[in-house]
Design a protein around this motif. Structure first.
Motif, PDB file in Angstrom:
ATOM      1  N   SER A  20      -7.919  14.432  22.598  1.00  0.00           N
ATOM      2  CA  SER A  20      -6.242  13.873  22.771  1.00  0.00           C
ATOM      3  C   SER A  20      -6.308  12.435  22.279  1.00  0.00           C
ATOM      4  O   SER A  20      -5.339  12.200  21.518  1.00  0.00           O
ATOM      5  N   LEU A  21      -7.206  11.823  22.599  1.00  0.00           N
ATOM      6  CA  LEU A  21      -7.339  10.350  22.349  1.00  0.00           C
ATOM      7  C   LEU A  21      -7.454  10.264  20.867  1.00  0.00           C
ATOM      8  O   LEU A  21      -6.832   9.542  19.919  1.00  0.00           O
ATOM      9  N   LEU A  22      -8.389  11.119  20.110  1.00  0.00           N
ATOM     10  CA  LEU A  22      -8.418  10.957  18.516  1.00  0.00           C
ATOM     11  C   LEU A  22      -7.196  11.411  17.857  1.00  0.00           C
ATOM     12  O   LEU A  22      -6.906  10.833  17.010  1.00  0.00           O
ATOM     13  N   PHE A  23      -6.616  12.355  18.365  1.00  0.00           N
ATOM     14  CA  PHE A  23      -5.581  12.867  17.803  1.00  0.00           C
ATOM     15  C   PHE A  23      -4.300  11.651  17.972  1.00  0.00           C
ATOM     16  O   PHE A  23      -3.475  11.450  16.812  1.00  0.00           O
ATOM     17  N   SER A  24      -3.984  11.114  19.037  1.00  0.00           N
ATOM     18  CA  SER A  24      -3.288  10.231  19.299  1.00  0.00           C
ATOM     19  C   SER A  24      -3.320   8.982  18.350  1.00  0.00           C
ATOM     20  O   SER A  24      -2.433   8.269  18.022  1.00  0.00           O
ATOM     21  N   ILE A  25      -4.766   8.386  18.177  1.00  0.00           N
ATOM     22  CA  ILE A  25      -5.098   7.457  17.246  1.00  0.00           C
ATOM     23  C   ILE A  25      -4.413   7.662  15.909  1.00  0.00           C
ATOM     24  O   ILE A  25      -3.642   6.680  15.355  1.00  0.00           O
ATOM     25  N   PHE A  26      -4.671   8.779  15.429  1.00  0.00           N
ATOM     26  CA  PHE A  26      -4.153   8.924  14.081  1.00  0.00           C
ATOM     27  C   PHE A  26      -2.810   9.107  13.840  1.00  0.00           C
ATOM     28  O   PHE A  26      -2.072   8.712  13.080  1.00  0.00           O
ATOM     29  N   LEU A  27      -2.181   9.808  14.959  1.00  0.00           N
ATOM     30  CA  LEU A  27      -0.718   9.754  14.899  1.00  0.00           C
ATOM     31  C   LEU A  27      -0.041   8.408  14.896  1.00  0.00           C
ATOM     32  O   LEU A  27       1.214   8.287  14.439  1.00  0.00           O
ATOM     33  N   ASN A  28      -0.584   7.468  15.779  1.00  0.00           N
ATOM     34  CA  ASN A  28      -0.019   6.226  16.046  1.00  0.00           C
ATOM     35  C   ASN A  28      -0.216   5.355  14.752  1.00  0.00           C
ATOM     36  O   ASN A  28       0.575   4.444  14.520  1.00  0.00           O
ATOM     37  N   ILE A  29      -1.396   5.706  14.078  1.00  0.00           N
ATOM     38  CA  ILE A  29      -1.579   4.868  12.704  1.00  0.00           C
ATOM     39  C   ILE A  29      -0.361   5.075  11.786  1.00  0.00           C
ATOM     40  O   ILE A  29       0.044   4.193  11.267  1.00  0.00           O
ATOM     41  N   GLY A  30      -0.133   6.500  11.763  1.00  0.00           N
ATOM     42  CA  GLY A  30       1.183   6.849  10.850  1.00  0.00           C
ATOM     43  C   GLY A  30       2.273   6.494  11.414  1.00  0.00           C
ATOM     44  O   GLY A  30       3.117   5.606  10.680  1.00  0.00           O
ATOM     45  N   ILE A  31       2.614   6.460  12.543  1.00  0.00           N
ATOM     46  CA  ILE A  31       3.738   5.684  13.146  1.00  0.00           C
ATOM     47  C   ILE A  31       3.901   4.039  12.945  1.00  0.00           C
ATOM     48  O   ILE A  31       4.946   3.603  12.296  1.00  0.00           O
ATOM     49  N   THR A  32       3.062   3.369  13.291  1.00  0.00           N
ATOM     50  CA  THR A  32       2.849   2.072  12.845  1.00  0.00           C
ATOM     51  C   THR A  32       3.174   1.767  11.524  1.00  0.00           C
ATOM     52  O   THR A  32       3.950   0.872  11.185  1.00  0.00           O
ATOM     53  N   ILE A  33       2.531   2.386  10.497  1.00  0.00           N
ATOM     54  CA  ILE A  33       2.672   2.250   9.118  1.00  0.00           C
ATOM     55  C   ILE A  33       3.966   2.347   8.765  1.00  0.00           C
ATOM     56  O   ILE A  33       4.917   1.606   7.960  1.00  0.00           O
ATOM     57  N   ASN A  54       3.173  -0.460  18.721  1.00  0.00           N
ATOM     58  CA  ASN A  54       2.375   0.896  18.113  1.00  0.00           C
ATOM     59  C   ASN A  54       0.979   0.534  17.665  1.00  0.00           C
ATOM     60  O   ASN A  54      -0.005   1.402  17.969  1.00  0.00           O
ATOM     61  N   PHE A  55       1.032  -0.581  16.982  1.00  0.00           N
ATOM     62  CA  PHE A  55      -0.463  -1.075  16.584  1.00  0.00           C
ATOM     63  C   PHE A  55      -1.449  -1.492  17.883  1.00  0.00           C
ATOM     64  O   PHE A  55      -2.575  -1.086  17.716  1.00  0.00           O
ATOM     65  N   SER A  56      -0.791  -2.148  18.655  1.00  0.00           N
ATOM     66  CA  SER A  56      -1.497  -2.282  19.689  1.00  0.00           C
ATOM     67  C   SER A  56      -1.855  -1.133  20.386  1.00  0.00           C
ATOM     68  O   SER A  56      -3.014  -0.882  21.172  1.00  0.00           O
ATOM     69  N   ASP A  57      -1.097  -0.021  20.467  1.00  0.00           N
ATOM     70  CA  ASP A  57      -1.701   1.189  20.978  1.00  0.00           C
ATOM     71  C   ASP A  57      -2.662   1.953  20.293  1.00  0.00           C
ATOM     72  O   ASP A  57      -3.692   2.264  20.811  1.00  0.00           O
ATOM     73  N   VAL A  58      -2.809   1.524  18.815  1.00  0.00           N
ATOM     74  CA  VAL A  58      -3.886   2.170  17.882  1.00  0.00           C
ATOM     75  C   VAL A  58      -5.079   1.540  18.524  1.00  0.00           C
ATOM     76  O   VAL A  58      -6.310   2.024  18.631  1.00  0.00           O
ATOM     77  N   ILE A  59      -5.120   0.105  18.656  1.00  0.00           N
ATOM     78  CA  ILE A  59      -6.275  -0.741  19.197  1.00  0.00           C
ATOM     79  C   ILE A  59      -6.525  -0.249  20.468  1.00  0.00           C
ATOM     80  O   ILE A  59      -8.001   0.015  20.578  1.00  0.00           O
ATOM     81  N   SER A  60      -5.840  -0.099  21.438  1.00  0.00           N
ATOM     82  CA  SER A  60      -6.258   0.203  22.728  1.00  0.00           C
ATOM     83  C   SER A  60      -6.688   1.758  22.798  1.00  0.00           C
ATOM     84  O   SER A  60      -7.701   2.046  23.360  1.00  0.00           O
ATOM     85  N   LEU A  61      -6.124   2.633  21.919  1.00  0.00           N
ATOM     86  CA  LEU A  61      -6.551   3.944  21.967  1.00  0.00           C
ATOM     87  C   LEU A  61      -8.028   4.181  21.416  1.00  0.00           C
ATOM     88  O   LEU A  61      -8.946   4.972  21.671  1.00  0.00           O
ATOM     89  N   ILE A  62      -8.224   3.333  20.342  1.00  0.00           N
ATOM     90  CA  ILE A  62      -9.758   3.307  19.576  1.00  0.00           C
ATOM     91  C   ILE A  62     -10.754   2.616  20.510  1.00  0.00           C
ATOM     92  O   ILE A  62     -11.707   3.248  20.811  1.00  0.00           O
ATOM     93  N   VAL A  63     -10.287   1.524  21.425  1.00  0.00           N
ATOM     94  CA  VAL A  63     -10.930   1.190  22.427  1.00  0.00           C
ATOM     95  C   VAL A  63     -11.391   2.163  23.351  1.00  0.00           C
ATOM     96  O   VAL A  63     -12.539   2.156  23.848  1.00  0.00           O
TER      97      VAL A  63
END
Length: 305
Positions: A20-33, A54-63
């Protein structure tokens, strides 16, 4: 001197897979861009602030994703606890990033409020709807995991605050489109930032307490002392340390002074009773006790090592 270690771990039945985290990472990368591009084109600070969030979400989700993977690695000679604290570290980093980003947004919002800009409301409306749908899906994916894991909760909070921010941006976009209230953009940014500070600080404080080995808020040491001292054969329990290794393991170590010079086999029976009491009454599932009889040491409940 005999030191006995008793281990009784309880693990969540809900296995965290990280998918779920991995899917959310890619989803939020798209939203951020999409939001960065849209924010620059429309001139909307609230949309750019949402993109930054959203970018902070991407970083936090990756971490969080890598912390989740690390936490599953087994212990070794050099890492006797394994990586069980990785998720607490991730929660602390995520919370700290929320607070820092929010403070930046406060200053940006104040500056923009003093110098309001005309904004392309249509772009704001379209991209805020996209962000709502994307973050809404991510929130649903992580909701179950967030109930049992601080790291997952930190990621979940990032996403749910961003979902709320996107809803606010949508409302602001509608107000700008139909009423030309462009100052709303700055006010929304300020409100989002204040909310982030409140949420982030609470998680920062809780994860800090775990990292610093604080006694869990739900546990009263004096109540433990009274409960154990009331058991047969025990004169006193002292030199106590209670801490959380992570959200699943709460540890206690202490010295036990006995009324008589009991045998090791008797100590084993007493230890089993103490473990059972601590598990059922206080949720402590890892107990280390040092038995004593007639030893001249400090009998205070808390002793500075």
């Amino acid at each position: 001197m005999i030191e006995n270690h008793a281990h009784n771990h309880s693990h969540s039945d809900h296995e965290l897979t990280g998918r779920s985290l991995l899917f959310s990472i890619f989803l939020n990368i798209g939203i951020t861009i999409a939001q960065v591009i849209g924010g620059l084109l429309s001139g909307s600070l609230s949309l750019l602030s949402d993109a930054l969030h959203n970018f902070s979400d991407v970083i936090s989700l990756i971490v969080s994703f890598f912390a989740n993977r690390l936490a599953k690695r087994e212990a070794s000679i050099k890492r006797t606890f394994g990586f069980k604290r990785a998720e607490i570290m991730a929660a602390f980093i995520n919370a700290a990033s929320l607070v820092v980003i929010a403070i930046i947004l406060v200053f940006e919002a104040i500056e923009r409020l003093q110098n309001p800009h005309k904004i392309s409301a249509n772009i704001v409306i379209i991209l805020s709807v996209v962000a709502i749908l994307g973050n809404g899906l991510s929130v649903l994916l992580l909701k179950q995991d967030s109930k049992v894991n601080m790291n997952m909760r930190s990621a979940y909070l990032h996403l749910i605050t961003d979902l709320m921010a996107s809803v606010a941006v949508l409302i602001g976009g509608l107000l700008m489109k139909y009423y030309q209230l462009f100052w709303v953009d700055s006010v929304l940014t300020f409100a989002i930032a204040i909310y982030l500070i409140i949420v982030g600080y609470d998680l920062l404080k809780r994860s800090f307490k775990v990292l610093m080995l604080y006694t869990p808020d739900t546990i009263e040491v004096k109540e433990i002392v009274n409960t154990i001292n009331a058991l047969p054969k025990i004169k006193s329990i002292h030199h106590i340390h209670v801490w959380q290794l992570n959200e699943e393991e709460t540890h206690l170590e202490a010295h036990i002074d006995f009324n008589s010079d009991i045998q090791v086999s008797e100590f084993g029976e007493v230890l089993h009773t103490i473990e059972d009491v601590l598990q059922k009454k206080f949720g402590i599932n890892h107990v280390t006790l040092q038995p004593e009889y007639g030893k001249e040491d400090n009998k205070d409940i808390i002793v500075q090592d």
